[in-house]
Each structure stands twice: as structure tokens, then as C-alpha cells.
Design an enzyme around this catalytic site. Structure first.
Site, PDB file in Angstrom:
ATOM      1  N   GLY A   1       1.929  -4.767 -54.212  1.00 54.84           N
ATOM      2  CA  GLY A   1       2.041  -3.318 -54.096  1.00 54.84           C
ATOM      3  C   GLY A   1       1.048  -2.521 -54.900  1.00 54.84           C
TER       4      GLY A   1
ATOM      5  CG  ASN B   1      -3.841  -0.056 -51.514  1.00 54.97           C
ATOM      6  OD1 ASN B   1      -4.642   0.780 -51.920  1.00 54.97           O
ATOM      7  ND2 ASN B   1      -4.240  -1.203 -50.969  1.00 54.97           N
TER       8      ASN B   1
ATOM      9  NE  ARG C   1       6.527  -9.354 -32.715  1.00 54.93           N
ATOM     10  CZ  ARG C   1       5.411  -8.899 -32.162  1.00 54.93           C
ATOM     11  NH1 ARG C   1       4.578  -8.133 -32.850  1.00 54.93           N
ATOM     12  NH2 ARG C   1       5.121  -9.196 -30.896  1.00 54.93           N
TER      13      ARG C   1
ATOM     14  CG  MET D   1       1.480  -9.639 -45.828  1.00 56.18           C
ATOM     15  SD  MET D   1      -0.168  -9.112 -45.282  1.00 56.18           S
ATOM     16  CE  MET D   1      -0.774 -10.640 -44.564  1.00 56.18           C
TER      17      MET D   1
ATOM     18  CG  HIS E   1      -8.747  -4.085 -42.684  1.00 61.94           C
ATOM     19  ND1 HIS E   1      -7.967  -5.222 -42.668  1.00 61.94           N
ATOM     20  CD2 HIS E   1     -10.014  -4.478 -42.386  1.00 61.94           C
ATOM     21  CE1 HIS E   1      -8.729  -6.266 -42.369  1.00 61.94           C
ATOM     22  NE2 HIS E   1      -9.970  -5.846 -42.192  1.00 61.94           N
TER      23      HIS E   1
END
Length: 217
Positions: A13, A15, A67, A92, A111
Site C-alpha cells: 500500500g 501508493n 469473480r 491484484m 501503472h
């Protein structure tokens, strides 16, 4: 009114911490109302709690490849917190196209490359193998395709001849921590608009600086 933001993490974590720190400023147009992790052992959870941000764990492993079921559980938490914007901070897990479309224009990711160059895994290694002289980081909107959404903000660093993937990653991380909060600031303040696949920023002047590497006289 400040926009309500959730940060999704899976790991340390870093960012996330930069976003939380920025949101503490009185003039920042967003507030971090929750940090959500799909892993109970994510290091960022402790950092968030220490900063006074509520955290939630939704373990993804029990959902396996379902998902949609995981996203339903996630959406319930987002709804409970009245979340308006999402920032992915090393999250992720892939989303379904349906979830991404639901949050289109309201979900950011960062990214560590100058997209569209070097998407996916090992962007620093890709940059070194390709021999580029400049690399950096990109904040972009999330779309179903990986690392391919409209670009909100980018920052660049020079690539040294003796760089390794680790040294390059460390320098780019410093850029990430600078541009992610600023990209969120722009979005939350209403200065970002989408024109098809292109992101336009209102009220921002283009910088005069030019970065050339190797340096020239």
C-alpha cells in the site's frame, strides 16, 4: 463536498499511503473513506488503520474463479460506504467487464510505465530489455482491457545505463507517489472529462520543460 473514495489494495500500500496523506490536506477535494483488501495479510491494512482510515478485508481466495460473486461482496461494501470514486493501489485481482463498466470514469489505476508502452507484468524489465531512455508512471481510468484505459496523468524519469529493474522501480515509485494524488485531485475536482478514449484536463497549462536523455547541449 469532498468526493468519497475507496482504495483497493493487495499488498504494502505505498501508493495508498500517498493518497491518504494527500487527502489530509484541507483543500484536497476528496476523502478516503475506506481501504479494502482482498488479502488479510496485506501490509497496507496496518498503515491505513494507523492513519485513521477504516479498513475492510474481503478475502478473494474463497471465491475462487467466481469473480462476479467477489465483486458482489465488494459492491456491498462500496454501497455501505457511499463510495463515489475508486483508486486501485496494487490491487491484484482482475475485474469482470460488468464491474468495470459500472465504475467507468470513476475508477483509477496506476501503472509503472509510460503507457501504452510496457503494460502488464514486469514493466521495468520490459523497459530495460527494450533499451528505452525514458520511462515513468501512468495514472489511467480502468477499462476491461489491462492497462489500456484513458490516460489521466504521466510522469517520467531517465533510464540510466546501469539501472536494474529494482533501481528503476524505486525511482519510478517516487513519481507514482507524486502523480497519483494529483490525478485524484483533478478527477475529484471535476477537471477531468472523457472524450471517447481520450482524457481531457481543463484549466491546466502545458509545462515548458522538455526532458531529453541522454542530455544534449
Amino acid at each position: 463536498m469532498k468526493r468519497r473514495v475507496a482504495i483497493l489494495i493487495s499488498g504494502r500500500g505505498s501508493n495508498m499511503a500517498a493518497l491518504i496523506d494527500a487527502a489530509k490536506l484541507a483543500d484536497f477535494p476528496a476523502e478516503i473513506v475506506t481501504v479494502i483488501s482482498n488479502r488479510a495479510d496485506a501490509g497496507g491494512l496496518e498503515k491505513a488503520a494507523a492513519s485513521g482510515v477504516p479498513t475492510t478485508v474481503i478475502e478473494s481466495k474463497p471465491f475462487g474463479k467466481d469473480r462476479a460473486a467477489f465483486e458482489a461482496a465488494l459492491q456491498r461494501v462500496l454501497d455501505e460506504k457511499n463510495v463515489e470514486l475508486i483508486c486501485l493501489g496494487g490491487f491484484m485481482r482482475l475485474f469482470t467487464a460488468e464491474f468495470v463498466q459500472r465504475w467507468y470514469g470513476r475508477m483509477l489505476n496506476i501503472h509503472p510505465s509510460l503507457l501504452p508502452s510496457f503494460p502488464g507484468l514486469d514493466p521495468h524489465g520490459q523497459a530495460l530489455t527494450s533499451g528505452v531512455k525514458i520511462s515513468g508512471a501512468t495514472v489511467h481510468f480502468v477499462i476491461p482491457e489491462t492497462d489500456a484505459g484513458p490516460i489521466v496523468m504521466q510522469g517520467a524519469v531517465a533510464v540510466a545505463d546501469d539501472d536494474t529493474a529494482e533501481t528503476l522501480a524505486q525511482r519510478i515509485l517516487g513519481i507514482e507517489h507524486r502523480i497519483y494524488p494529483e490525478a485524484l485531485r483533478l478527477l475529484a475536482s471535476g477537471k477531468v472529462r472523457l472524450e471517447g478514449d481520450i482524457c481531457r484536463i481543463s484549466g491546466q497549462a502545458a509545462p515548458d520543460e522538455i526532458l531529453i536523455w541522454p542530455a544534449v547541449d
